[in-house]
Structure formats: C-alpha cells, structure tokens
Design a protein around this motif. Structure first.
Motif, short mmCIF file in Angstrom:
data_model
loop_
_atom_site.label_atom_id
_atom_site.label_comp_id
_atom_site.label_asym_id
_atom_site.label_seq_id
_atom_site.Cartn_x
_atom_site.Cartn_y
_atom_site.Cartn_z
N GLU A 1 -44.95 -49.75 -43.98
CA GLU A 1 -45.42 -50.93 -43.25
C GLU A 1 -46.18 -50.53 -41.98
N SER A 2 -45.57 -49.61 -41.20
CA SER A 2 -46.23 -49.23 -39.96
C SER A 2 -47.47 -48.38 -40.24
N LEU A 3 -47.43 -47.61 -41.35
CA LEU A 3 -48.61 -46.83 -41.72
C LEU A 3 -49.79 -47.78 -42.01
N LYS B 1 -53.29 -47.91 -39.95
CA LYS B 1 -54.63 -47.80 -40.54
C LYS B 1 -55.48 -49.02 -40.22
N LYS B 2 -54.81 -50.17 -40.33
CA LYS B 2 -55.54 -51.41 -40.13
C LYS B 2 -56.07 -51.53 -38.70
#
Lengths: 341, 286
Positions: B4-6, B10-11
C-alpha cells in the motif's frame, strides 16, 4: 663573487598529512628512520642552513633519498617547506603569493631536469621558447633569443626536430638552452647529467664550465657523482638523511671530512688528481733558486714528474709569478698516506 | 515496505514530477530551442542540397580526416549503395543528429573531463553518475524526458547524449591524468599558470586519448539511433523499428547495413585522425 645570492635558513620538510605537528619531534632529535617507523611520515629535510654565493656553482651531493632533489625544489618552491625560510636576493620566497611566485619562476630561475622533461609535442625551437612564451614575450624577440641559445649549445639545424628524434645528450642540451633562454640569475640543475653516458657527460660538464665563464650564473647542481661534484663545484654541500653534514670546497671535503659518511664518500677519490698544490704546500718555506717552480693552482698530479726529478722540493708561484711557498716530497707522501687509511 | 505504501510512494513521486513538468516543461523546452533550430536547419540542408554535392562534401571530410584514398573510395560506394536502395533521406537525418550529438558531447564532455582530472573529489562524485548513465536501461530515463519534453527530436537527442557522453568524459580525465609528471613539473618550474599548463601541455598531450573517447562516443551514439527512433527521432532507426514490428527482414537488414556503413566510416575517419596527431607528437612525420 662573495655576495650571498641564496640563503637557506632552518629549513625543514616533512612529507605527510600532519607534517607541521612532527616538526618539533624532528627538532628534538628524532631521525628519519624513527619518524617513518613510528609516525609514518617521511623526513625530507632536517634543519638545512646553507649560503649560496652569487655567480658560483654550488653542488649538492648525497645518495638517493638524502633529500638533495627535495632541497633544490625549495629554491623555486616546487615543494612547499614545512618550516624555515629561503631568501633569494634577500627576499623570502616562501612568503610569495601565487602570482609573485609565478613571476619569480618566470624570471629568476631556470631548471634542468634529470630526465630532460622536454615537451614531446613541441619541436626544439618551441621547447627552448617555452619559458619565453609563458611570459608572453613578443614572438620574433623570443624566437631570436631561442635561436641564440640553440646555437650556443650547438644544436643549430635541429630546431625543427622533435625531442624523441634527438640523442640523450642533445636532448639535455635542449633542456639547458630552455633554462638559459629566460636569462635567469639562478640555474637549478637536478642531476642534469646523470642520465647521460660517461663520455657525453664529461662533454656536457666541460660545456657548462665553459658557458659559466661568461654567464656567471648562480648554479645549484645536484649530483650523486663525487667526481662530477669535484669537477664542477666551487662549493660542495653533502646531505645525508635530510641533514646537511658538510659544506665546503673540494679541498675541505677531501682533507677534512666532517664525519664517517663523508669520508666514506670521498674514500676512493684520486686525491693527487683533485687536490691543488696550494692546498698542501708549505707557506713557511724559503725560495730556493736552484729548484724548479710550479703554479699554485695546478693539480698535484701535474707536478709529479717535476717533483720526482727535483732533489729538495719545488718553489710554488702564484699567477703573477710571485713566490708563495714550497712543496716537498714529504707533503705529497703525507697526502697519499692519509688517503690510504 | 507494504504494498500500500509502495503504491502511494510511486504515485506521489509520479504526481510531483507530472506537476513539475506541467509547470516547467515549456520553459525547459525553450532552453533547447536553439539546438532544435540548428538541428532542423542542418537536417534540411542535408536533405535539400543535391545529393552529388552532399556526397562530395562528405567525401571531402572523409579524406581530410583520414588522408586515405581507399577509405574515401569505400565511402563513395557506401553512399551510392545507400542512395540506390532508397535510404538517402533517412541516412542524412541520422548523419545530422549524430553530427549535432557529437558536437554537443565534445562541447560538454571535454570540460567535464578537465574538471574531473583536476580534482579527486570531482572525480569521486562524477564517476558514479557516469556509471549510471552507461548502465541504466535507456528506456528508463526516456520516460521522464518524454514526460517533460514530449516526443520529438530534442528528447531523442538528450537520450543519445546521456548514453554516449561518458567515454569522452572518462578518457579526457584519463588522458590528462596520464600526462608525464616530469613534463608538468617542468611547466611549473617555468612559471606556467593553470590555464597555460592546461592548454599548452596537458590537453595537447592528452589529445590522442581524448580522441579515442570521441571515437567511442560516436559509436555509442550510432548504436542509440534505433532506440531514439522510438520517441520520434527521424532517421535509419525508424525503418528498423518498422521492420521489427512487421517482420520485414530485408528492410531491417538494408537499414541495419546502412547504420553499419556509417559507423565504419565515422570510426575509421576519427581513428586515423587521432592517430595522425599521435604521430605528430612522436615526431615521426618528418
């Protein structure tokens, strides 16, 4: 002749990142080997004091690692001293700023290198002109000067060749011409003739002495070859492990070596050939009309035939034919005996 | 890192970059305008001049560079072959972009190499950047370039330069560092300042090594033309790309051979030019 041109005072050089801190250790008597073993710093020069007279040839001699190349590089500050001063004409060059140092190098000193260090991409003319072009001298003027020196060292006709087309001896003539072209007061010669073969070397030595008769430069000449030192040097300074162990003329070095290192150095020298009559004559003697005469500045060797034929000795005359002393077979025997010990 | 945090990471990076390029993209593009104008002008010049004239000019350059009559005749046949098989326009586009690339890499690369040779710290900082430029897959840095500048000549040019500039930088640095220390000391002893040392001693003596770097750079730039064509650079890369997607073997082969011919000509000319300078240095041209 007697003015001091270069005065080196209390000069220390230690190689390594914390050189300044270890100067005191060196002052308190630590030697080269100990400094290296304990602190991993190399002692280059240890309290050098040396006066170099104007228009004289000062030879600096020592084995490799004795600090002689380090010493000569302090005179044009290619190496920064750790402590001490180098005075040239009374000016402390260790205090010069960057621009003044460049000016000093451009005008006051010319340097000749052991392995020539010519510019391989320049022809001989441009090599000799290098110092002049650095000074932005007018082109035709600098060419004239360069051609004059190329002729002086006997390389006319080679000015368009490249260094690698010349023999070692010729290359070093280019090196000499390059140094002389800027007309410096001081000529620094770092083992200038050591890379040449013996015949060429003798040739170059003669040429240097010949040039010096008219040039009257102050020459500092580094060598490890004692014969060369005795031939060229008005004075000879001997370095050992960064220390100056003796500075004197050829007679002083040969007759009164300061320590064992120096006496080992001079052990194999042919004294008869090097020493002049004047250094061993007896000045208390009286003139004897029936004896033959010799000149005071002749070598002992040259007087040997006359000496052996004479019954009671020789009269010694100076250059104006005035009587200055006598010399006997005993004086020569004494010298021979001393050199055997 | 949790998925989720990855995803968020990226976003947010992408978002930040996207807004950066929306804001400054035009301004940055404007910086490259002069290069673009020149590139377009140069390409048009090659396209619009009568082909015999262009061939004559190119052969003249080949002869001046190499002083070899064989290479000049070989180049003539190569150009005639290229024209006969209808690849002239694409080849001229490639020549123009390679020419501009080479000029720019030399213009940037040599000063950076000089900077690197002068300071160990600069070298320690620049070397890893060069490593990244040479090993990072070019598609990866094409993404931000295309996002910023869109599709076209300039992003292609940048991609080629990023990939091709390291050799000229590295070899300039190496060449200057390899200059004989004694010769440098001699220059110092005669009172040469930094610029005099650089221009009269270091660069002339490093020139053969620098030239090897320029040669490498040109070869690498040529290798990039196919990839550059994916983002809209005209030239021999485009028909190759078309051939790959449509399985046109002959078309691929012919255009590939044209690239090879260009590469060989560029390589031989720049190498023999570099060698001639070395001969001069050795004084063997008497």
């Amino acid at each position: 002749m007697s003015e001091v041109k270069i005065k080196i005072e209390n000069l220390y050089k230690i190689f390594g990142p914390r050189a300044k801190e270890y100067t005191n250790k060196v002052k308190s008597g630590i030697d080269k080997d100990e400094l290296l073993a304990k602190y991993n710093h190399v002692l280059g020069l240890d309290n050098i004091n040396l006066d170099i007279k104007e228009q004289s040839i000062q030879v600096v001699m020592g084995l490799s690692g004795s600090g002689k190349s380090t010493l000569i590089r302090h005179i044009n500050r290619l190496i920064e001293p750790t402590e001490g001063t180098v005075l040239v004409d009374g000016e402390d060059i260790t205090k010069l700023n960057k621009a003044d140092l460049l000016e000093f190098r451009r005008n006051k000193t010319g340097m000749v290198f052991q392995r020539f260090a010519l510019f391989p991409h320049h022809n001989i003319l441009d090599n000799v002109q290098f110092g002049l072009s650095i000074k932005n001298l007018d082109k035709s003027e600098s060419k004239d000067k360069a051609m004059y020196w190329i002729e002086k060292v006997g390389l006319t006709g080679f000015e368009n060749k490249f260094p690698n087309q010349l023999s070692g001896g010729m290359q070093q003539r280019v090196g000499l011409a390059r140094a002389l072209a800027i007309d410096p007061d001081i000529l620094l010669m770092d083992e200038a003739f050591s890379a040449l073969d013996p015949l060429i070397r003798t040739d170059m030595q003669d040429q240097l002495l010949d040039l010096q008769k008219n040039l009257k430069k102050t020459i500092i000449f580094i060598t490890h070859d004692l014969d060369e030192a005795l031939k060229l040097g008005d004075r000879i300074a001997i370095l050992n492990g960064g220390k100056l162990v003796q500075d004197g003329n050829a007679e002083e070095i040969l007759l009164n070596p300061a320590d064992e290192y120096v006496s080992n150095f001079v052990k194999d020298v042919n004294r008869i050939k090097v020493l002049k009559i004047g250094s061993i004559m007896n000045i208390d003697g009286n003139m004897n009309e029936s004896n033959p005469s010799v000149m005071v500045d002749e070598s002992i060797e040259n007087c040997l035939p006359t000496m052996l034929e004479s019954e009671s000795g020789l009269n010694v005359l100076d250059n104006d034919k005035n009587f200055v002393g006598v010399i006997s077979k005993n004086n020569i025997a004494e010298i021979l005996r001393r050199s055997k010990d | 890192m949790s998925s989720e945090s990855l995803r968020l990471f990226k976003k947010s990076v992408d978002g930040a970059y996207r807004s950066f390029s929306a804001k400054y993209g035009d301004a940055i593009e404007a910086v490259f305008d002069p290069v673009l104008y020149f590139l377009v002008w140069f390409e048009k010049l090659l396209h619009n001049s009568p082909w015999p004239l262009v061939i004559l000019a190119l052969l003249g350059l080949v002869y001046l560079g190499s002083r070899s009559i064989y290479l000049t005749i070989g180049s003539l046949f190569a150009f005639l072959f290229i024209g006969y098989f209808g690849m002239w326009d694409d080849t001229m586009s490639t020549v123009s972009i390679i020419g501009v690339c080479t000029a720019l890499t030399i213009g940037f690369g040599i000063p950076v190499g000089i900077l690197m040779s002068g300071s160990d710290r600069a070298r320690a900082m620049i070397t890893p950047i060069l490593d990244i430029m040479q090993t990072m897959p070019s598609f990866v840095y094409l993404i931000p370039v295309v996002m910023l500048l869109g599709i076209g000549k300039i992003p292609g040019l940048l991609a080629v330069i990023i990939y091709a500039i390291p050799p000229v930088i590295r070899l300039t640095d190496l060449g200057i560092r390899e200059v004989n220390k004694e010769v440098l000391e001699a220059a110092d002893a005669f009172g040469a300042n930094r610029m005099q040392k650089l221009f009269r001693v270091q660069l002339p003596l490093a020139l053969p090594t620098i030239f090897a770097g320029i040669n490498q750079t040109i070869m690498m730039a040529l290798a990039m033309v196919v990839i550059a064509s994916m983002i809209g650079v005209k030239g021999l890369g485009q028909p190759v790309l078309k051939a790959i997607t449509n399985q046109y073997f002959t078309m691929g082969l012919l255009n590939g051979l044209a690239i090879v011919a260009l590469a060989i000509i560029f390589d031989r000319v720049s190498q023999s030019y570099g060698k001639r300078m070395q001969q001069h240095r050795a004084g063997a041209n008497e």
